[in-house]
Design an enzyme around this catalytic site. Structure first.
Site, PDB file in Angstrom:
ATOM      1  NE  ARG A  48       0.231   1.340   3.337  1.00 37.02           N
ATOM      2  CZ  ARG A  48       1.141   2.253   3.557  1.00 37.02           C
ATOM      3  NH1 ARG A  48       2.425   1.918   3.605  1.00 37.02           N
ATOM      4  NH2 ARG A  48       0.834   3.507   3.740  1.00 37.02           N
ATOM      5  N   GLY A  49       0.245   2.404  -0.076  1.00 35.88           N
ATOM      6  CA  GLY A  49       1.038   3.628  -0.221  1.00 35.88           C
ATOM      7  C   GLY A  49       1.155   3.937  -1.708  1.00 35.88           C
ATOM      8  NE  ARG A  89      -6.139   0.879  -1.875  1.00 35.55           N
ATOM      9  CZ  ARG A  89      -5.485   1.352  -0.818  1.00 35.55           C
ATOM     10  NH1 ARG A  89      -4.223   1.040  -0.612  1.00 35.55           N
ATOM     11  NH2 ARG A  89      -6.094   2.142   0.057  1.00 35.55           N
ATOM     12  CD  GLN A 199      -3.183   2.490   6.705  1.00 33.00           C
ATOM     13  OE1 GLN A 199      -3.802   2.771   7.727  1.00 33.00           O
ATOM     14  NE2 GLN A 199      -3.783   2.374   5.534  1.00 33.00           N
ATOM     15  CG  ASP A 240      -3.060   8.201  -1.171  1.00 34.68           C
ATOM     16  OD1 ASP A 240      -2.995   8.712  -0.040  1.00 34.68           O
ATOM     17  OD2 ASP A 240      -2.707   7.039  -1.418  1.00 34.68           O
ATOM     18  CE  LYS A 251      -5.339   5.463   4.378  1.00 29.18           C
ATOM     19  NZ  LYS A 251      -6.266   4.653   3.554  1.00 29.18           N
TER      20      LYS A 251
HETATM   21  O1  MRU Z   1      -4.521   3.177   2.149  1.00 32.25           O
HETATM   22  P1  MRU Z   1      -3.037   3.388   2.046  1.00 32.25           P
HETATM   23  O2  MRU Z   1      -2.263   2.804   3.177  1.00 32.25           O
HETATM   24  O3  MRU Z   1      -2.501   2.987   0.693  1.00 32.25           O
HETATM   25  O4  MRU Z   1      -2.892   4.966   2.158  1.00 32.25           O
HETATM   26  C1  MRU Z   1      -1.616   5.537   2.098  1.00 32.25           C
HETATM   27  C2  MRU Z   1      -1.605   6.982   2.343  1.00 32.25           C
HETATM   28  O5  MRU Z   1      -2.626   7.642   2.479  1.00 32.25           O
HETATM   29  C3  MRU Z   1      -0.273   7.634   2.325  1.00 32.25           C
HETATM   30  O6  MRU Z   1      -0.254   8.728   3.184  1.00 32.25           O
HETATM   31  C4  MRU Z   1       0.019   8.100   0.885  1.00 32.25           C
HETATM   32  O7  MRU Z   1      -0.217   7.086  -0.035  1.00 32.25           O
HETATM   33  C5  MRU Z   1       1.385   8.538   0.726  1.00 32.25           C
HETATM   34  S1  MRU Z   1       2.546   7.196   0.694  1.00 32.25           S
HETATM   35  C6  MRU Z   1       4.028   7.959   0.387  1.00 32.25           C
END
Ligand code: MRU
Length: 361
Positions: A48-49, A89, A199, A240, A251
């Site tokens: 993820r990320g 996603r 996370q 994101d 997030k």
């Molecule tokens: O749902 P996730 O864990 O994929 O969400 C990740 C985030 O919101 C992070 O803050 C974002 O992707 C930046 S990762 C460098």
């Protein structure tokens, strides 16, 4: 810096990732041998990320090309892989950026396998350098606060995990932090636990521990209180998807931190790799698709049971209670102090972004 990456290739030219659902309690490596493996890893948040999702999708296409060639399948097999990965996603735009890059490279190539392998590798290497440079540009911000505080600890609040685990190495928000620590600046990080998938507690705390960075875990509602009492010098979060006008999707819960920061004159920074820019849209509130995930992620909480030492999920509401599970929210540009990119720092505005990225004019 750390001695590991979040995605790597094997001698037999497959791909491996860390199962981030098991951290911080177990280090489990998952091998991706088909594009469906990559798709599932993204969907189920094994990885993820935003940047790591993009890199995994890119390797997913490589795996599809490989299977097509080895099994003598119709080229439509790779088209199916593109469609499946695109649907894995919805919010992080790096996914679509990486797939577009793979598509373009394949369209211009005759040696599909080499092209897919090389382009996926390039995406990975570029992300490492991008994150390193975000650190180079973000470090002076931390340094300036430290100087102002005459070397006292700089307190930084973050939400979710925009660290190396969300990227390949360095991370976006952690790159300035790691570089500050390497320089001997005293830093302490307040880590939002980031319900429902935690996370913050699972991943950010894990990597800060590994890197020896002083940190304290807080529940998601604590940040405002800390800011009111002068306990936060700056907030830094990832993104994101950031629109042309500087609206930031990150997030769920990021927006509330930005509101509290504004009310308490705490600077609110977004670490933004340009791969997360979506210059095709302006209004984050209406134009960014917000992921809604399974309600059981909210209804249950997962962790290591004290009694058995095993990872377990427990129900935290009545059996019949329903839950809403929005993955992201949008922080309007007016609440963002600055964007920290690999090319430098800019205002969260179209003008600011275009100054650093004139190719989008
Ligand atoms: O749902 P996730 O864990 O994929 O969400 C990740 C985030 O919101 C992070 O803050 C974002 O992707 C930046 S990762 C460098």
């Amino acid at each position: 810096m750390s001695k590991f990456r979040t995605i790597w290739t094997t001698e037999d030219r497959f791909v491996e990732v860390i199962d981030q659902r098991k951290l911080p309690h177990e280090w489990v490596v998952v091998k991706l041998e088909t594009y469906e493996d990559a798709e599932l890893a993204i969907k189920e948040m094994t990885v993820r990320g935003a940047p790591l999702i993009g890199a995994t999708a890119a390797y997913g296409i490589y795996l599809a090309v490989r299977e097509m060639i080895e099994e003598e399948l119709d080229p439509s097999f790779v088209d199916e892989a593109f469609s499946a990965l695109r649907a894995s996603r919805p919010t992080a735009v790096n996914l679509f950026w990486a797939l577009d890059k793979m598509q373009k490279a394949l369209d211009e190539s005759t040696d599909f396998l080499t092209t897919a392998w090389d382009m996926a590798g390039q995406i990975v290497e570029e992300d490492i350098e991008t994150c390193r440079m975000i650190g180079v540009h973000g470090l002076p911000i931390i340094e300036e606060i430290s100087n102002r505080k005459k070397g006292e600890t700089v307190n930084i609040l973050t939400h979710c995990n925009a660290g190396m685990l969300g990227c390949i190495e360095w991370g976006t928000i952690t790159s300035p932090i790691y570089q500050a620590v390497q320089k001997g600046i005293k830093v302490h990080v307040w880590v939002d636990e980031t319900r429902p998938r935690n996370q913050g507690s699972n991943l950010t705390c894990y990597e800060l521990t590994r890197h020896g960075v002083d940190h304290t875990l807080i529940v998601d509602n604590t940040g405002g209180h800390l800011m009111q009492h002068g306990q936060v010098d700056m907030v830094i979060v990832g993104t994101d998807r950031t629109t042309r006008s500087g609206d930031v999707a990150n997030k769920i819960g990021t927006y509330l931190k930005a509101l509290a920061a504004k009310d308490n004159q705490v600077p609110f920074y977004v670490a933004l790799p340009s791969t997360t820019l979506d210059m095709t849209i302006r209004d984050g509130l209406t134009e960014i698709p917000i992921e809604e995930r399974n309600q059981d992620e909210v209804r249950y909480s997962t962790g290591k049971a004290q009694s058995t030492g095993k990872i377990e999920s427990v129900l935290i509401c009545p059996e019949t209670t329903k839950a809403a599970n929005y993955g992201f929210d949008v922080t309007p540009a007016r609440l963002v102090s600055k964007l920290i990119t690999e090319r430098g720092i800019c205002d969260a505005s179209e003008e600011g972004i275009l100054e650093l990225f004139p190719e989008y004019r």
